[in-house]
Motif scaffolding. Structure first.
Motif, mmCIF file in Angstrom:
data_model
loop_
_atom_site.group_PDB
_atom_site.id
_atom_site.type_symbol
_atom_site.label_atom_id
_atom_site.label_comp_id
_atom_site.label_asym_id
_atom_site.label_seq_id
_atom_site.Cartn_x
_atom_site.Cartn_y
_atom_site.Cartn_z
ATOM 1 N N GLU A 22 11.669 67.490 -26.985
ATOM 2 C CA GLU A 22 11.182 68.851 -26.781
ATOM 3 C C GLU A 22 11.887 69.771 -27.762
ATOM 4 O O GLU A 22 12.816 69.357 -28.466
ATOM 5 C CB GLU A 22 11.420 69.310 -25.340
ATOM 6 N N ALA A 23 11.449 71.023 -27.823
ATOM 7 C CA ALA A 23 12.058 72.000 -28.729
ATOM 8 C C ALA A 23 12.333 73.298 -27.978
ATOM 9 O O ALA A 23 11.545 73.700 -27.112
ATOM 10 C CB ALA A 23 11.149 72.274 -29.924
ATOM 11 N N ASP A 24 13.443 73.940 -28.311
ATOM 12 C CA ASP A 24 13.774 75.228 -27.713
ATOM 13 C C ASP A 24 12.844 76.317 -28.261
ATOM 14 O O ASP A 24 12.356 76.211 -29.392
ATOM 15 C CB ASP A 24 15.216 75.603 -28.036
ATOM 16 N N PRO A 25 12.602 77.386 -27.491
ATOM 17 C CA PRO A 25 11.878 78.539 -28.049
ATOM 18 C C PRO A 25 12.606 79.065 -29.288
ATOM 19 O O PRO A 25 13.837 78.969 -29.390
ATOM 20 C CB PRO A 25 11.904 79.564 -26.911
ATOM 21 N N SER A 26 11.857 79.604 -30.234
ATOM 22 C CA SER A 26 12.481 80.124 -31.454
ATOM 23 C C SER A 26 11.750 81.360 -31.947
ATOM 24 O O SER A 26 10.547 81.534 -31.707
ATOM 25 C CB SER A 26 12.502 79.057 -32.554
ATOM 26 N N ASP A 27 12.485 82.217 -32.630
ATOM 27 C CA ASP A 27 11.895 83.408 -33.244
ATOM 28 C C ASP A 27 11.090 83.000 -34.473
ATOM 29 O O ASP A 27 11.531 82.161 -35.261
ATOM 30 C CB ASP A 27 12.977 84.402 -33.643
ATOM 31 N N VAL A 28 9.912 83.589 -34.629
ATOM 32 C CA VAL A 28 9.030 83.313 -35.757
ATOM 33 C C VAL A 28 8.712 84.625 -36.466
ATOM 34 O O VAL A 28 8.410 85.630 -35.812
ATOM 35 C CB VAL A 28 7.712 82.650 -35.291
ATOM 36 N N THR A 29 8.775 84.606 -37.788
ATOM 37 C CA THR A 29 8.405 85.772 -38.601
ATOM 38 C C THR A 29 7.316 85.374 -39.569
ATOM 39 O O THR A 29 7.465 84.396 -40.314
ATOM 40 C CB THR A 29 9.615 86.309 -39.388
ATOM 41 N N VAL A 89 -4.204 87.720 -45.204
ATOM 42 C CA VAL A 89 -5.125 87.618 -44.068
ATOM 43 C C VAL A 89 -4.384 87.755 -42.744
ATOM 44 O O VAL A 89 -4.789 88.535 -41.870
ATOM 45 C CB VAL A 89 -5.906 86.289 -44.106
ATOM 46 N N VAL A 90 -3.292 86.992 -42.575
ATOM 47 C CA VAL A 90 -2.534 86.996 -41.327
ATOM 48 C C VAL A 90 -1.605 88.204 -41.308
ATOM 49 O O VAL A 90 -0.814 88.416 -42.234
ATOM 50 C CB VAL A 90 -1.719 85.700 -41.190
ATOM 51 N N ALA A 91 -1.709 89.000 -40.258
ATOM 52 C CA ALA A 91 -0.914 90.226 -40.170
ATOM 53 C C ALA A 91 0.574 89.894 -40.024
ATOM 54 O O ALA A 91 0.951 88.884 -39.426
ATOM 55 C CB ALA A 91 -1.385 91.056 -38.984
ATOM 56 N N ASP A 92 1.424 90.781 -40.577
ATOM 57 C CA ASP A 92 2.866 90.648 -40.375
ATOM 58 C C ASP A 92 3.166 90.662 -38.880
ATOM 59 O O ASP A 92 2.602 91.467 -38.120
ATOM 60 C CB ASP A 92 3.606 91.790 -41.052
ATOM 61 N N ASP A 93 4.074 89.787 -38.465
ATOM 62 C CA ASP A 93 4.372 89.705 -37.035
ATOM 63 C C ASP A 93 5.734 89.067 -36.836
ATOM 64 O O ASP A 93 6.195 88.262 -37.657
ATOM 65 C CB ASP A 93 3.303 88.868 -36.320
ATOM 66 N N GLU A 94 6.392 89.453 -35.759
ATOM 67 C CA GLU A 94 7.621 88.814 -35.300
ATOM 68 C C GLU A 94 7.475 88.549 -33.815
ATOM 69 O O GLU A 94 7.148 89.453 -33.043
ATOM 70 C CB GLU A 94 8.846 89.697 -35.571
#
Length: 219
Positions: A35-42, A48-53
């Motif tokens: 399994e994998a821990d939750p992680s921050d994504v930027t 096309v894909v909007a900036d997001d965090e």
């Protein structure tokens, strides 16, 4: 006639032969539950894909194709030290809540959050009767299959995305002179900066945890 330098090299080589003869090459294959821990994504800079965090919750789905697996080659010295190469085909899938939050159709490393490391180990040979405990760790690189789909942007390819590390603790037991079975805990960390098909980047540091079971062949 050999020069003094050549004589020195020859003597050093002959002295090394007894140690080399005592060395053991071990090839191992393993699978398990990861399994994998939750992680921050930027996500940034894409056309096309909007900036997001956001924070992604990942699923491992180890027992679904393509299955979670790993392979390693280890050179063991009589001292108990070992060195080798480990290739780990881990996986991460963004869960439904993360996809709903971001609006992505797909966000995953499902053909592998592939971690390749050069490892060092130490083992205590037959310290618990027939059981040999061991620990290890190493550094390397992350080579995931990056998959992100939103609208007309679709990234679907292997990339070299950054550095990685692993840590391992387990134990093995011999079945025959040449074959061992083992179980272990294996963790990995990888820092991933992936390029998106439409010009942006996706960044995330991902940590996985796995319980592995495998077989080793000794030569």
């Amino acid at each position: 006639m050999l020069s003094p330098a050549h004589k020195t090299l020859l003597i050093a080589g002959l002295l090394a032969l007894p140690g080399a003869a005592r060395a053991e090459l071990q090839l191992s294959l393993y699978g398990g539950v990861q399994e994998a821990d939750p992680s921050d994504v930027t996500v940034s800079g894409d056309s096309v894909v909007a900036d997001d965090e956001f924070t992604a919750t990942w699923e491992g789905r180890s027992l679904e194709a393509p299955f979670y697996w790993g392979a390693r080659a280890t050179w063991w010295a009589r001292s108990g030290l070992g060195f080798g190469l480990d290739v780990n085909h881990a996986k991460t899938y963004a869960d439904d809540e993360t996809l709903a939050q971001t609006g992505y159709e797909r966000l995953e490393f499902s053909d592998g959050l592939n971690i390749v490391t050069v490892n060092a180990y130490y083992r205590w040979d037959r310290a618990l009767g027939p059981v040999t405990p061991y620990v290890g760790g190493g550094l390397g690189v992350s080579v995931p299959h990056v998959e992100l789909t939103e609208a007309s942007s679709e990234t679907f390819e292997y990339q070299l995305t950054g550095p990685a590390a692993t840590w391992i603790a387990g134990a093995s037991v011999p079945i025959t002179e040449r074959v061992d079975l083992f179980g272990e805990y294996k963790g990995t960390w990888s820092s991933n900066e992936a390029e998106l098909d439409t010009g942006g980047t996706l960044e995330s540091d991902i940590m996985t945890n796995a319980v592995n079971f495998g077989v080793s062949f000794n030569f």
